[in-house]
Design a protein around this motif. Structure first.
Motif, short mmCIF file in Angstrom:
data_model
loop_
_atom_site.label_atom_id
_atom_site.label_comp_id
_atom_site.label_asym_id
_atom_site.label_seq_id
_atom_site.Cartn_x
_atom_site.Cartn_y
_atom_site.Cartn_z
N ASN A 204 0.80 -1.24 0.00
CA ASN A 204 0.00 0.00 0.00
C ASN A 204 0.84 1.29 0.00
OD1 ASN A 204 0.94 -0.47 2.54
ND2 ASN A 204 -1.08 -0.65 3.51
N ARG A 205 2.14 1.19 0.25
CA ARG A 205 2.93 2.42 0.20
C ARG A 205 3.21 2.84 -1.24
NH1 ARG A 205 7.78 0.87 3.61
NH2 ARG A 205 6.75 -1.16 3.46
N TYR A 206 3.29 1.87 -2.15
CA TYR A 206 3.67 2.19 -3.52
C TYR A 206 2.60 1.87 -4.56
CZ TYR A 206 8.09 2.79 -1.23
OH TYR A 206 9.06 3.22 -0.38
N ILE A 207 1.64 1.06 -4.19
CA ILE A 207 0.61 0.70 -5.17
C ILE A 207 -0.67 1.46 -4.85
CG2 ILE A 207 -0.83 -1.18 -6.05
CD1 ILE A 207 1.56 -3.03 -5.79
N ALA A 208 -1.19 2.17 -5.85
CA ALA A 208 -2.41 2.95 -5.65
C ALA A 208 -3.63 2.05 -5.68
CB ALA A 208 -2.51 4.03 -6.74
N ASN A 209 -3.68 1.18 -6.66
CA ASN A 209 -4.79 0.23 -6.77
C ASN A 209 -4.40 -0.87 -7.74
OD1 ASN A 209 -6.20 0.58 -9.58
ND2 ASN A 209 -5.71 2.66 -8.90
N ILE A 210 -5.16 -1.96 -7.68
CA ILE A 210 -4.97 -3.06 -8.63
C ILE A 210 -6.31 -3.30 -9.32
CG2 ILE A 210 -4.42 -5.53 -8.85
CD1 ILE A 210 -2.58 -5.31 -6.48
N GLN A 211 -6.26 -3.53 -10.61
CA GLN A 211 -7.50 -3.75 -11.38
C GLN A 211 -7.43 -5.09 -12.10
OE1 GLN A 211 -7.98 -0.32 -13.97
NE2 GLN A 211 -7.57 1.13 -12.30
N ILE A 212 -8.43 -5.88 -11.88
CA ILE A 212 -8.49 -7.19 -12.57
C ILE A 212 -9.71 -7.17 -13.49
CG2 ILE A 212 -8.69 -9.69 -12.29
CD1 ILE A 212 -7.70 -9.29 -9.39
N THR A 213 -9.48 -7.40 -14.76
CA THR A 213 -10.60 -7.44 -15.71
C THR A 213 -10.59 -8.78 -16.43
OG1 THR A 213 -10.42 -5.07 -16.15
CG2 THR A 213 -11.64 -6.37 -17.76
N SER A 214 -11.73 -9.45 -16.44
CA SER A 214 -11.84 -10.66 -17.26
C SER A 214 -13.10 -10.51 -18.10
CB SER A 214 -11.92 -11.89 -16.37
OG SER A 214 -11.80 -13.04 -17.17
N SER A 215 -12.91 -10.16 -19.35
CA SER A 215 -14.07 -9.89 -20.19
C SER A 215 -14.20 -10.97 -21.27
CB SER A 215 -13.93 -8.52 -20.86
OG SER A 215 -12.85 -8.52 -21.77
N GLU A 216 -15.42 -11.15 -21.72
CA GLU A 216 -15.66 -12.10 -22.80
C GLU A 216 -16.59 -11.44 -23.80
OE1 GLU A 216 -16.42 -16.33 -21.62
OE2 GLU A 216 -17.11 -15.35 -19.82
N TRP A 217 -16.42 -11.72 -25.06
CA TRP A 217 -17.42 -11.18 -26.00
C TRP A 217 -18.56 -12.17 -26.23
CZ3 TRP A 217 -18.04 -14.05 -30.36
CH2 TRP A 217 -16.95 -14.81 -30.79
N LEU A 218 -18.34 -13.44 -25.90
CA LEU A 218 -19.43 -14.40 -26.03
C LEU A 218 -20.55 -14.06 -25.05
CD1 LEU A 218 -17.60 -17.86 -26.19
CD2 LEU A 218 -18.93 -16.77 -28.01
#
Ligand code: BG6
Length: 489
Positions: A204-218
């Motif tokens: 938390n001192r150096y990372i602002a946030n983490i984003q995980i995206t798992s998208s599908e077009w189906l």
């Protein structure tokens, strides 16, 4: 290390998973010399197939999924079909006879992998019958591989677990989460723990946030019946996404054994701040696709799909903000999102580092681009590091640049498919990339509150058009914290 010798028994041998993933994986294991000639596969199913019919189907599955294949007759000769009624003890007695015969033919010392790739309502019945009819008491090992869904909430998962635990001990149970078989998911630990430049900053001192995206077009395809009772939260978040969260957030294990890694993952899941039902709407967003256009083709909305209620309240998209209450992560949110009918098939993790204390350089009048570490899970496999640098003659301008490493460009077509890795691990008794009951219980208890809050209030669906990145509320979720989703396609 010697190649494992075993009989693999597949319940649900005529099903989709077996055809698309399991047979091709077994073939590739043989191709890659991870199994020798001393193996057999018994397909179990309700249909009254003959061995010939079964082998024809396996052959088609290999032809459709493995580009280069040879010596098919020899390979197919290891496949046997056993028509079966799950509730009839007689069926298990016959199966036992067949397994003993195959042990003898292939000189297999009683090693058995029982793979449940069928409707989950029978998992418990099959497990207990296997034990009662003596199929698991051999000189060798017996392992149970079990597919999702593992229950539909904590009580049903607990019940299923009790049923299978009556027949198999925890260390004989291999619960599949196929994301854990993906090359770049397995690489999360290596990137973190094998690089001096990341681990000291991984907090938390150096990372602002983490984003995980798992998208599908189906869309939901022909799985409406299953999906109606599941939705994106239970289909993707409870298992795949929370597993990825645990790997991203865990402490370094003291050793690379399954117990040590698991115990660190479990600690993360325990530190996940549980939501109260009345806070769910502050942290989680649900969506359902309406009609729209995907790859220049008009597609119907979810409520128009087959086997879907025309007033369905089932979510096909979820975005959420997770907070982990421990020293490493307090104050650094992890945002997740997943959905169907989004613009592309893509799974990525973006680690956004905090801004430097002051801007010395100009970036065309903008603030400096933050450093991002992007872990590309699929379809590209690799990492991209976003830095700032000055181009020759650029004065005091700093511009964003990218360092790219592409894993599947180097390993190419030889990158093993998730299922191939997982079957290989199970045959060798390595449970690292499978989910332990403690993880399943913790993830269900987290997700249950969200599901409960959602089931009590009808949603205003559909709320995103097919081919878009989900409802606006998903962007608002990050905007409230002063962030935005980094583009992932
Ligand atoms: C499965 C879900 O577990 O994962 C599916 O049931 C989803 O709905 C799939 O499409 C996604 O897996 P992958 O490997 O294609 O990202």
């Amino acid at each position: 290390e010697q190649n494992p010798k075993a009989v693999i028994v597949i319940f649900g041998a005529t099903g989709d998973l077996a055809k698309r993933k399991l047979y091709p994986s077994i073939y590739r294991l043989l191709q890659n010399n991870r199994i020798g000639k001393d193996f057999a596969v018994v397909g179990v199913g309700r249909r009254p197939w003959s061995n010939e019919e079964f082998r024809k189907n396996v052959n088609t599955s290999i032809e459709n999924n493995v580009p280069e294949h040879e010596e098919m007759d020899e390979f197919l000769s290891h496949f046997h079909y056993h028509p079966f009624d799950v509730t009839n003890p007689g069926s298990y007695k016959e199966l036992k006879g067949l397994l003993e015969e195959l042990d003898h033919t292939y000189e297999i010392p009683g090693n058995r992998m029982f793979y449940m790739a069928m409707a989950p309502e029978f998992f418990g019945t099959i497990a207990i019958n296997l034990k009662n009819e003596g199929l698991t008491s051999t000189e060798g090992w017996s392992r149970l591989v079990i597919e999702k869904p593992f229950g539909t909430d904590l009580p049903s998962a607990q019940k299923l677990n009790d049923e299978i635990r009556a027949a198999f001990s925890e260390d004989q149970i291999f619960r599949i989460d196929h994301y854990l078989g993906k090359a770049m998911v397995q690489n999360i630990e290596v990137i973190r723990f094998a690089n001096a430049i990341f681990e000291p900053l991984w907090n938390n001192r150096y990372i602002a946030n983490i984003q995980i995206t798992s998208s599908e077009w189906l869309g939901v395809e022909d799985r409406g019946r299953y999906y109606e009772s599941s939705g994106a939260l239970k289909d993707m978040v409870q298992n795949h996404i929370l597993q990825v969260v645990a790997l991203l957030a865990m402490e370094p294990p003291i050793k690379l054994t399954d117990e040590e890694i698991r115990s660190e993952k479990v600690k993360v899941l325990r530190a996940l701040r549980p939501l109260k039902e009345n806070e769910v709407s502050d942290y989680f967003v649900r969506g359902q696709y309406g009609k729209g256009s995907i790859r220049n083709e008009d597609v119907p909305g979810y409520r128009e799909e087959s086997n879907v209620d025309p007033n369905s309240n089932t979510e096909t998209f979820v975005a959420g903000k997770l907070t982990i209450d421990n020293f490493r992560w307090a104050g650094t949110p992890i945002y997740i999102r997943t959905g169907k009918r989004m613009p592309a098939k893509s799974t990525k993790i973006v680690v956004q580092f905090k801004d430097i204390p002051m801007n010395l350089y100009y970036n065309n009048g903008h603030n400096m681009h933050p450093n991002l570490l992007v872990i590309n899970i699929q379809p590209d496999e690799g990492i991209t590091l976003h830095l700032n640098a000055k181009k020759t003659g650029d004065g005091s301008y700093a511009r964003p640049i990218k360092l790219d490493y592409c894993n599947n460009c180097i390993d190419g077509i030889n990158t093993p498919e998730a299922y191939e890795k997982l079957i290989d691990d199970c045959l060798r008794g390595d449970a690292t990339n499978f989910t332990h009951w403690d993880e399943v219980a913790l993830t269900w208890s987290y997700v249950d509150t969200i599901a409960k809050a959602w089931s009590s209030v009808a949603a205003e669906f559909p709320n995103y058009a097919s081919g878009t990145m989900g409802p606006d509320a998903s962007d608002d979720l990050l905007a409230k914290d002063g962030y935005h989703w980094w583009p992932v396609t």
